[in-house]
Design a protein around this motif. Structure first.
Motif, mmCIF file in Angstrom:
data_model
loop_
_atom_site.group_PDB
_atom_site.id
_atom_site.type_symbol
_atom_site.label_atom_id
_atom_site.label_comp_id
_atom_site.label_asym_id
_atom_site.label_seq_id
_atom_site.Cartn_x
_atom_site.Cartn_y
_atom_site.Cartn_z
ATOM 1 N N UNK A 132 0.834 -1.201 0.000
ATOM 2 C CA UNK A 132 0.000 0.000 0.000
ATOM 3 C C UNK A 132 0.869 1.251 0.000
ATOM 4 N N UNK A 133 1.976 1.211 0.712
ATOM 5 C CA UNK A 133 2.912 2.341 0.693
ATOM 6 C C UNK A 133 3.389 2.589 -0.737
ATOM 7 N N UNK A 134 3.781 1.519 -1.424
ATOM 8 C CA UNK A 134 4.209 1.659 -2.809
ATOM 9 C C UNK A 134 3.094 2.126 -3.723
ATOM 10 N N UNK A 200 -6.555 8.000 -3.740
ATOM 11 C CA UNK A 200 -6.808 7.183 -2.556
ATOM 12 C C UNK A 200 -7.877 6.148 -2.888
ATOM 13 N N UNK A 201 -7.600 4.888 -2.630
ATOM 14 C CA UNK A 201 -8.546 3.806 -2.889
ATOM 15 C C UNK A 201 -9.779 3.937 -1.999
ATOM 16 N N UNK A 202 -9.554 4.152 -0.714
ATOM 17 C CA UNK A 202 -10.565 4.459 0.296
ATOM 18 C C UNK A 202 -11.411 3.261 0.731
ATOM 19 N N UNK A 203 -11.084 2.063 0.290
ATOM 20 C CA UNK A 203 -11.870 0.904 0.727
ATOM 21 C C UNK A 203 -10.952 -0.307 0.862
ATOM 22 N N UNK A 204 -9.812 -0.094 1.494
ATOM 23 C CA UNK A 204 -8.832 -1.169 1.597
ATOM 24 C C UNK A 204 -9.134 -2.078 2.777
ATOM 25 N N UNK A 205 -9.573 -3.277 2.441
ATOM 26 C CA UNK A 205 -9.812 -4.356 3.395
ATOM 27 C C UNK A 205 -9.255 -5.626 2.764
ATOM 28 N N UNK A 206 -9.222 -6.678 3.537
ATOM 29 C CA UNK A 206 -8.686 -7.933 3.017
ATOM 30 C C UNK A 206 -9.437 -8.398 1.769
ATOM 31 N N UNK A 219 -8.136 -4.271 -5.864
ATOM 32 C CA UNK A 219 -9.338 -4.317 -6.699
ATOM 33 C C UNK A 219 -10.438 -3.453 -6.080
ATOM 34 N N UNK A 220 -11.486 -3.220 -6.872
ATOM 35 C CA UNK A 220 -12.691 -2.494 -6.428
ATOM 36 C C UNK A 220 -12.367 -1.042 -6.065
ATOM 37 N N UNK A 221 -12.447 -0.154 -7.070
ATOM 38 C CA UNK A 221 -12.023 1.232 -6.926
ATOM 39 C C UNK A 221 -13.170 2.250 -7.025
ATOM 40 N N UNK A 222 -14.419 1.944 -6.717
ATOM 41 C CA UNK A 222 -15.481 2.936 -6.949
ATOM 42 C C UNK A 222 -15.430 4.145 -6.036
ATOM 43 N N UNK A 223 -14.793 4.008 -4.872
ATOM 44 C CA UNK A 223 -14.787 5.100 -3.905
ATOM 45 C C UNK A 223 -13.576 6.012 -4.043
ATOM 46 N N UNK A 224 -12.723 5.768 -5.024
ATOM 47 C CA UNK A 224 -11.449 6.480 -5.105
ATOM 48 C C UNK A 224 -11.629 7.984 -5.260
ATOM 49 N N UNK A 225 -10.704 8.734 -4.624
ATOM 50 C CA UNK A 225 -10.721 10.191 -4.719
ATOM 51 C C UNK A 225 -9.295 10.723 -4.543
ATOM 52 N N UNK A 226 -9.135 12.022 -4.727
ATOM 53 C CA UNK A 226 -7.843 12.676 -4.535
ATOM 54 C C UNK A 226 -7.714 13.090 -3.069
ATOM 55 N N UNK A 230 -1.310 9.316 3.011
ATOM 56 C CA UNK A 230 -1.274 8.363 4.125
ATOM 57 C C UNK A 230 -2.633 7.735 4.429
ATOM 58 N N UNK A 231 -3.703 8.192 3.780
ATOM 59 C CA UNK A 231 -5.038 7.729 4.146
ATOM 60 C C UNK A 231 -5.227 6.231 3.947
ATOM 61 N N UNK A 232 -4.799 5.701 2.808
ATOM 62 C CA UNK A 232 -5.024 4.273 2.563
ATOM 63 C C UNK A 232 -4.276 3.399 3.560
#
Length: 313
Positions: A132-134, A200-206, A219-226, A230-232
Motif C-alpha cells: 500500500x505504501x508503494x 486514494x482507494x478508500x476501501x482497503x480491506x482484506x 481491486x474495487x475502486x469505486x470510492x477512489x478520490x484525490x 497516508x489515508x489508505x
C-alpha cells in the motif's frame, strides 16, 4: 466480539438477464462458456471468473437497479477510475464495460490470485502494508483527471459523531458517551487534513486485495478520490485492528506519515468510529443484509483504538 465476515448476497452469472450476459460476451469478444461465481465483499452484484469459447479468461462484475438502486452508479464511478489508472499500477487491467441504463458490468483481466487470510496473518499483513505504501507513492501525483476531493467525499462519514451527539443512542459505550462532544469536534477536524494529491482507494480491506505469485493487487475502486497519501495506509490498519492486530507498530516509522501530526491520524480514526457507530445503526440497504453488523463490529475495534490514542479518561 467475533469478526463479522465481509460478505453479502451476490448475484450469479446464471441469474443475470440474458441481454446483460450477451452484452458482456460482446465486450469479451467471445461467449462465456463457464463462470465461477465469487463470494466476499458487500455488493449484491455478480463477481465471477469466466472462461470464453475462445479459451480466454476474465473477471466480470455486474449489478443492476433491481438488486440495489445505488450500486450501478458505483460501478459507473469505478469505470471512470479503472479506465484512467496508468500502466504499472497493481490493479487488474480494465478491458471494457456494458451499461444499459439499469445494469452495469465491468470486465477486467483475471488475476491468478487469492484474498489474504481472514483474520490477517502477520506475514501477509506486513506484505500488504508495504504494498500500500508503494501504491500510494505510485499514485502521487493523482493520475485520474479531476477525481473527487477527499474533503468532499469524507464529509458525511467524518460528521457521524455530530449525528450521534444530536440524538445519542441509549446503547452508546459509556466512554464514548462521556466524550461525545469532544469526539464530534475531533472527527470534524479531520476534514482540514485529508486533502492531498494522491489517488486514494478508500476501501482497503482484506476482501479488496489479491495475493499472487507476481505480487499484491488492489481491486474495487469505486470510492477512489484525490486525498492525502497516508489515508489508505491508515484505512488498511483499521481492518487489521478489526481482526485483532495491534496497528500501532505498523504506524511507527511509516514513511508516508513522516511529518504528519499524529493527532491528524487520530482525528481520522475518530471520524471512522463515528461513521461506523452512526451508519451501523441504520436499516440495511437493499441487497446488503450484513453491512450494518459489519459496521458496528468495526465501530467497537476502531473506538478502542481511538480511546487508546487520545488517552482520555
Amino acid at each position: 466480539m467475533p469478526a463479522v465476515t465481509a460478505s453479502g448476497v451476490r448475484a450469479t452469472w446464471e441469474s443475470l438477464p440474458a441481454a446483460v450476459r450477451a452484452g458482456i460476451d460482446d465486450v469479451l469478444g467471445s461467449p462465456v462458456v463457464a463462470a465461477h461465481n465469487q463470494s466476499g465483499g458487500f455488493s449484491p452484484g455478480l463477481a465471477a471468473r469466466v472462461r470464453c469459447a475462445d479459451g480466454g479468461r476474465a473477471f466480470v462484475k455486474a449489478v443492476g437497479t433491481p438488486l440495489n438502486p445505488e450500486s450501478p452508479d458505483l460501478h459507473r464511478r469505478e469505470i471512470d477510475v479503472a479506465a484512467a489508472l496508468p500502466p504499472g499500477v497493481p490493479a487488474p487491467r480494465f478491458r471494457g464495460s456494458y451499461d444499459d441504463g439499469d445494469w452495469v458490468a465491468l470486465v477486467f483481466d483475471e488475476v491468478d490470485g487469492r484474498m489474504p487470510h481472514e483474520p490477517w496473518r502477520p506475514d501477509e499483513l506486513r506484505l500488504v502494508v508495504d504494498a500500500v505504501t508503494g501504491l500510494s507513492r505510485s499514485l502521487t501525483p493523482c493520475p485520474v483527471p479531476s477525481p473527487r476531493r477527499a474533503r468532499d467525499e469524507m464529509r458525511e462519514p467524518m460528521l457521524g459523531y455530530r449525528s450521534l451527539a444530536g440524538d445519542p443512542p441509549d446503547d452508546l459505550d459509556p466512554w464514548e458517551r462521556r466524550h461525545l462532544d469532544r469526539l464530534a469536534e475531533l472527527a470534524a477536524s479531520s476534514l482540514d487534513v485529508v486533502d492531498g494529491d494522491t489517488l486514494v482507494h478508500y476501501d482497503l480491506r482484506a476482501d479488496n486485495v489479491l495475493l499472487s505469485s507476481s505480487g499484491v493487487w488492489f481491486v474495487d475502486w469505486p470510492w477512489a478520490f484525490r486525498g492525502a497519501a497516508w489515508l489508505d495506509s491508515v484505512l488498511l490498519l483499521l481492518n487489521a485492528a478489526y481482526h485483532g492486530h495491534d496497528p500501532e507498530p505498523y504506524l511507527d516509522g511509516h514513511p508516508l506519515l513522516d511529518g504528519v501530526d499524529p493527532w491528524h491520524v487520530t482525528a481520522v480514526l475518530a471520524g471512522f468510529a463515528g461513521f461506523f457507530g452512526a451508519f451501523g445503526r441504520r436499516p440495511p440497504p437493499p441487497g446488503l443484509p450484513t453491512v450494518r453488523a459489519f459496521q458496528l463490529a468495526q465501530h467497537a475495534t476502531t473506538l478502542a483504538w481511538v480511546r487508546r490514542r487520545t488517552g482520555w479518561e
